[in-house]
Design an enzyme around this catalytic site. Structure first.
Site, PDB file in Angstrom:
ATOM      1  N   ASP A 487       0.878  -1.171   0.000  1.00 51.06           N
ATOM      2  CA  ASP A 487       0.000   0.000   0.000  1.00 51.06           C
ATOM      3  C   ASP A 487       0.921   1.229   0.000  1.00 51.06           C
ATOM      4  OD1 ASP A 487      -2.318   1.583   0.290  1.00 51.06           O
ATOM      5  OD2 ASP A 487      -1.988   1.689   2.444  1.00 51.06           O
ATOM      6  N   ASP A 853      -1.013  -0.846   5.919  1.00 48.56           N
ATOM      7  CA  ASP A 853      -1.188  -0.289   7.259  1.00 48.56           C
ATOM      8  C   ASP A 853      -2.569  -0.584   7.808  1.00 48.56           C
ATOM      9  OD1 ASP A 853      -2.595   1.310   5.542  1.00 48.56           O
ATOM     10  OD2 ASP A 853      -2.055   3.196   6.502  1.00 48.56           O
ATOM     11  N   ASP A 857      -6.920  -2.662   3.562  1.00 53.21           N
ATOM     12  CA  ASP A 857      -6.016  -3.691   3.049  1.00 53.21           C
ATOM     13  C   ASP A 857      -6.326  -5.083   3.595  1.00 53.21           C
ATOM     14  OD1 ASP A 857      -4.469  -1.810   1.627  1.00 53.21           O
ATOM     15  OD2 ASP A 857      -3.393  -1.278   3.441  1.00 53.21           O
TER      16      ASP A 857
END
Length: 1200
Positions: A487, A853, A857
């Site tokens: 990410d 993080d 995700d």
């Protein structure tokens, strides 16, 4: 004869979902049950055990096929590669107490929605509900649709209007009770199973049963010490395993315990409101949301009021999110479809914290319960932990084949033993026992533990580095990762943003940028008003909280925030936000701004808007902030500067975050009717105000880590929700895309009116200044002359958006694998698309890692072979790995430990396999003389040598540097097979040589075991030998062959430990493992002491016979040759990677992985990539000219 398969025997549940399953209907048969019971008795329970391991066999043996409607047993089969079966009993819910209400006419029906699954699941007239429970979810039989449906959730086909009309006033007490019986309680229960239950489940594992069988066999043979030692080892292993299972279930239970003990205010249809326990909630209930800082106990749709929610549990970011009420009016489509991708702005998710609620004129904040129990978002997260997606690792498959190979060797040995003992007229019972002993020698009962010991050490080392693992089996898989996805925001770049400056619009052109230090030159006006009010910042316990972008923008104004109900105690009044000049504000000509209404930011809509009025004024102003392209599309064209695109691209190419701002005066609007005005009407004909430029800096650790991964030939990919130009620039700045590599922007459009779907390739050229005439230059290439060298060598990278990915997947699916081969930047990706991209990479046979993080995700982290979360939030529990190091430094650490653990597993597996095979060869040789090693001899081999090596050999730590290649990932690889075959053949040669040569020695005698060292009285020695051997009460006896083989084997075990212990490039050198080095020295000294010591008591205890010193030296020479040859073969031939690669090239072996096959095709395809070309999907155009790309790697695989 069982009946034929009836219609409606098979169906699917959870179709298209991760836990999709096939279901089959069966009915129990009394006749077949009786026959099975007889089989249980005749087999001594073995048949029952087989049915426990194979539930499908149990169903096929005890039941007859039936339709699902008539079935009382359901067989489920997963649709993945494993095709795992599960047996479920059909259960019934009896609703007799509500029979009168349920059988009355529809007008007086107790069920508010006659089309609900609850109503359709009730069988009339006996008012029963048929259901099964699968992975904590209840599925009821729908008598209308004739299939099993998931219960515990509100139907998805409700429109906004029907939700308000059918459920807006709550449920009756009677309907609540019925729904509670059918749907179950709103509880997320994780059972902490009693130890006896865990013990039974563990003991019934085939591996442990085999170990216990080994113990019983050796006890029966009189090997008390050896059997007890194996039993203790089993008990220790089981105890440790049970402790770990118990600890994990206790932690998970503590995580969800509070969920089941909450209090909620519930409102019923008769107007009665009362407080009740959250476990009594059912889908359709109305709950009153009041107070602050409380957690949601279910998923619910907000139908009145506004809520500020902390969704850190879902996203990993503790950023307040504003939830708005579901619209009333639409009755044409399902509410999720009406709300589009942004339906979540109306949903309060289970486990999230409600920071504050705001009521309306219609009353306090209210919500309709959408999902309960394990159907909720939190329940689904817990289920993903309880039922993780099975690992598909070649190593695990190869282990099964290796055991089959060992089983085959055991069968060969058993045939040999039967022939030998039968010729010597040994009893049948004795032959069976000896054959089973041979089986346990060939298949060492400790082999499976060899695969886990490296993982245990690696997990311990990772823990010291604050990297925690909830799925230890994935550590080995980390050793095979060759592609890692990241990410961007919060992972590669800093969490926060810095306001770099503001670029005001001057109508047809932009003014000069006011940098952060020059903002005091900004005067009162719409641009300043937007910065002060167009945000979702809130005050929580005296601290500002909100999106980092909003916080930086608001803090730059010098103004402060307060709410009209500062103590948040006026639960039944509507609170609004007020901003006013702070003590140090340079603009204080107005008293402040009152934010009357807010459309919260939506990632799907890419904007937010507020309706405000200046305190003391009577004019309403609308401010909008969001993606510049989106904001500009709502503005009057004449207010957007001509160089808008050029300036925007200039800053985004620099990796900066750019936000557009606009406003308009809302005329003829009443502040009391703002909720009733359509958003489209409010957000139209706006005036463009300018751009906010924010900087999202790279974390200092990002670039060095990515350089390390690139050096190790691990491909890196960015999957982000950010702007494509910003993401591409960050990829270049951090080294993900090398400086001299070309970046190709791929844009795919769906069909539009008469135009078919199309896909275009453009080269991204980075501008030197804002005045560049053309920033995105389409490059024309003469394909006849071939492509530029950069493209020919594959040194190019694709960059695409989520919309493009969606269109490629839909209209150009054959092109998708080719795009993924060089795809490096995937921007504007939704959580589902992130997960889908990783799945596509896995289909190309990449081993994929994912680091995020936690912000959107979670699905991708679960989909990857190894996902590592940098978040300490609750959602990170779903990721296999969780790092408290909040940067990507944890990634190479995980890869190093994964590689070390994988190499350790291979080394230990090979060592333990050879340990068993060497004992097997010894047993075969000694069986020729109807002999075997003694109890104490086995004890020394197994525990004084093997077990000590087993514990210390595995503890060598990971090497500090990542090698540019991965360790082998499968047991059935040439190097592994040749290593085992070579060592087995060498062992056979050495042991057979010793076995035969000793019989040729002049001092050798079968009737006098003292002839070598103590000839003395020959007649007396022969009598003593006869007493020891002929009249023995044990299975083994002392002999020259026995002693020689035992001594050679003892030293051979230590030699193999030294030879098999691998160091660089995946583990530190052998000498750094001080404990293991000390162990080797002690073991070598001990075994050589056994060979050369002349101690009578030692001979008696170890059941050895004395041999001449010349023979002992002869043995030593054999062992030195074994050490030298084994080391040379293992180190310079079998582990010589260059040699194997050269051999592979000589034999012209084809690549095995899909991505390698496709790479070969792309290297030979001179027309790829088709730059400055637009390709159209299949369509019947006027001229009949169509162009379509086909993925040759999958069409013509034999040509690769």
């Amino acid at each position: 004869m069982k009946s034929k398969v009836p219609p409606n025997h098979q169906a699917m549940i959870n179709e298209g979902e991760e836990n999709e399953m096939e279901i089959f209907g069966y009915r129990l048969s009394a006749l077949w049950i009786i026959l099975c019971v007889i089989g249980y008795c005749l087999s001594g329970g073995v048949l029952l055990l087989l049915f426990y391991w194979k539930p499908e066999w149990s169903v096929w043996a005890n039941c007859v096929p039936s339709s699902l409607e008539k079935a009382n047993v359901i067989l489920l089969r997963s649709t993945d590669e494993r095709k795992k079966y599960t047996r479920k009993k059909v259960r019934w819910i009896i609703l007799d107490q509500y029979k009168d209400a349920l059988l009355c006419e529809s007008k007086c029906s107790v069920i508010s929605d006659n089309d609900s699954i609850v109503n359709r699941a009730i069988r009339r007239p006996d008012v029963k509900v048929k259901f099964i429970r699968v992975q904590k979810i209840r599925y009821v039989w729908d008598y209308s649709k004739k299939k099993f449906e998931k219960i515990g959730t509100l139907e998805e086909d409700h429109s906004c209007y029907s939700i308000h009309s059918k459920y807006g006033s709550g449920l009756t007490t009677e309907e609540q009770d019925i729904r509670r019986l059918v749907c179950g309680h709103n509880m997320i229960e994780v059972e902490v199973a009693p130890l006896w239950k865990l013990l039974i489940n563990k003991v019934l594992n085939l591996f442990y049963l085999y170990q216990f069988f080994t113990v019983v066999l050796w006890l029966a043979e009189g090997y008390l010490g050896y059997a007890i030692a194996i039993l203790l080892l089993c008990c220790c292993t089981i105890t440790l395993s049970l402790m770990e299972l118990r600890q994990q279930s206790t932690k998970l239970n503590n995580l969800v315990k509070a969920h089941n003990n909450m209090k909620v205010n519930i409102c019923r249809r008769d107007g009665d409101c009362s407080q009740t326990e959250s476990r009594h909630l059912v889908p359709g209930d109305i709950i009153i949301l009041s107070g602050k800082n409380f957690f949601m106990s279910c998923d619910a749709i907000l139908i009145n009021g506004t809520c500020i929610v902390n969704e850190g549990m879902l996203t990993g970011e503790c950023i307040p999110v504003t939830k708005t009420q579901l619209p009333h009016g639409d009755d044409t489509m399902p509410w999720m479809q009406y709300s589009g991708e942004d339906y979540k702005r109306h949903v309060l998710f289970c486990g999230t914290e409600v920071i504050r609620t705001e009521s309306t004129a219609q009353g306090p904040a209210r919500a309709v319960v959408l999902r309960t129990g394990f159907n909720t978002t939190k329940g689904d997260m817990v289920r993903s932990i309880l039922y993780p997606k099975p690992l598909n690792f070649k190593l695990h498959r190869d282990v099964k084949w290796f055991f089959i190979f060992l089983g085959f060797l055991a069968v060969v040995g058993i045939v040999y033993a039967v022939i030998i003992f039968a010729q010597r007229q040994i009893s049948v019972g004795r032959i069976i026992v000896e054959s089973l002993v041979l089986l346990t020698s060939a298949i060492c009962p400790i082999i499976p533990a060899a695969l886990t010991v490296g993982i245990i050490y690696a997990q311990s080392r990772l823990k010291k580095k604050t990297i925690f693992c909830i799925s230890p089996d994935r550590i080995n898989m980390c050793g095979q990762l060759n592609l890692f996805c990241f990410d961007k925001t919060g992972t590669l770049t800093e969490d926060g943003l810095d306001l770099m400056g503001v670029i005001p619009s001057g109508g047809t052109c932009f003014q000069e940028m006011l940098e952060h230090t020059q903002l005091q030159e900004l005067t009162w006006g719409p641009l300043f008003g937007a910065m002060a009010s167009c945000h979702s910042v809130i005050m929580v316990d005296g601290n500002l909280q909100g999106d980092p972008l909003d916080l930086k923008m608001f803090e730059a104004t010098g103004w402060v925030l307060k709410t009209t109900d500062e103590d948040c105690c006026k639960e039944n009044s509507s609170g609004s936000m007020v901003v006013h000049p702070g003590p140090g504000a340079w603009i204080n000509t107005v008293g402040g701004i009152n934010v009357l209404f807010q459309y919260p930011f939506s990632s799907a809509m890419q904007r937010m808007s507020v309706i405000t009025e200046v305190i003391g004024g009577d004019e309403l102003t609308v401010y909008m902030k969001g993606a510049p392209e989106m904001v500009a599309s709502f503005c009057r064209q004449e207010t957007v500067p001509e160089e808008f695109s050029a300036v925007l691209e200039n800053y985004t190419f620099q990796g900066l975050r750019v936000i557009g701002v606009a406003y308009k005066i809302l005329k003829n609007a009443n502040r009391d009717d703002l909720e009733s005005i359509e958003r489209e009407q409010i957000e139209s004909d706006m005036e463009f105000l300018g751009l906010l430029i924010l900087e999202n800096r790279l974390k200092p650790e990002t670039k060095p880590v990515l350089e390390e991964l690139n050096t190790a030939n691990i491909r890196t990919v960015m999957i982000t929700g950010d702007n494509i130009q910003t993401a591409t620039t960050v990829a270049k700045n951090c080294g993900m895309i090398p400086e001299d590599s070309k970046v190709i922007l791929v844009e795919a459009q769906g069909p539009d009116n008469c135009s078919p779907a199309s896909i275009t390739w453009k080269v991204l050229n980075y501008p030197q200044s804002v005045n560049d005439d053309k920033l995105l230059q389409e490059i024309s290439i003469n394909f006849e002359d071939g492509l530029d060298g950069k493209f020919r060598s594959g040194d190019y990278h694709f960059s695409m958006s989520g919309k493009t990915y969606e269109n490629v997947e839909k209209y150009f699916s054959d092109l998708l694998p080719k795009l993924l081969m060089n795809g490096t930047v995937f921007a504007r990706m939704s959580p589902g698309q992130k997960s889908a991209i990783i799945d596509e990479f896995r289909k190309l046979d990449y081993y994929v890692g994912m680091c995020g993080d936690g912000a959107n995700d979670c699905a991708a982290l679960k989909m990857a072979n190894a996902g590592i979360s940098l978040s300490v939030q609750e959602a990170s529990v779903a990721a296999p790995f969780n790092s408290h190091i909040t940067n990507i430094q944890c990634v190479p650490e995980l890869l190093k430990e994964g590689r070390a653990a994988l190499v350790t597993s291979f080394c230990m597996f090979k060592y333990m396999s050879m340990f068993g095979l060497i004992e097997y060869i010894n047993t075969l040789l000694l069986y020729w003389q109807r002999n075997i090693f003694g109890n104490n001899q086995f004890l020394v081999h197994d525990f004084a040598i093997m077990f000590v090596i087993f514990l210390t050999m595995s503890s060598t730590p990971a090497y500090h540097k990542l090698a540019p290649y991965r360790p082998p990932g499968q047991l059935i690889s040439p190097s592994m097979l040749f290593s085992v075959v070579y060592n087995v053949l060498f062992t056979i040669a050495m042991q057979t040589y010793a076995f035969l040569i000793i019989q040729q020695q002049p001092w050798y005698s079968t009737t006098d075991i003292f002839s070598a060292c103590d000839p003395g009285n020959s007649s007396l020695n022969q009598n003593l030998t006869q007493e020891l051997i002929g009249k023995r009460h044990k299975k083994n006896y002392e002999s020259f062959e026995n002693s020689t083989l035992w001594l050679l084997t003892a030293v051979h075990f230590v030699i193999l430990a030294f030879v098999f212990s691998k160091g660089k490039p995946f583990r530190k050198p052998l000498y750094t493992n001080y404990i293991f080095v000390a162990t080797l020295i002690v073991e070598f000294a001990l075994t050589l002491f056994f060979i050369f010591a002349d101690i009578k008591n030692m001979y008696l205890i170890l059941e050895l016979v004395c041999t001449p010193r010349s023979w002992r030296i002869h043995m030593l020479v054999m062992l030195i040759i074994c050490l030298v040859v084994s080391f040379i073969v293992e180190e310079f031939i079998l582990d010589n990677r260059a040699l194997w690669l050269a051999l592979k090239r000589c034999l012209k072996l084809k690549p095995g992985s899909n991505y390698k096959k496709l790479r070969v095709i792309l290297e030979e395809d001179k027309t790829w990539p088709p730059i400055a070309t637009t390709v159209y999907a299949n369509s019947e155009e006027a001229n009949g000219d169509t162009k379509e790309y086909v993925n040759l790697a999958f069409q013509y695989d034999e040509k690769v």
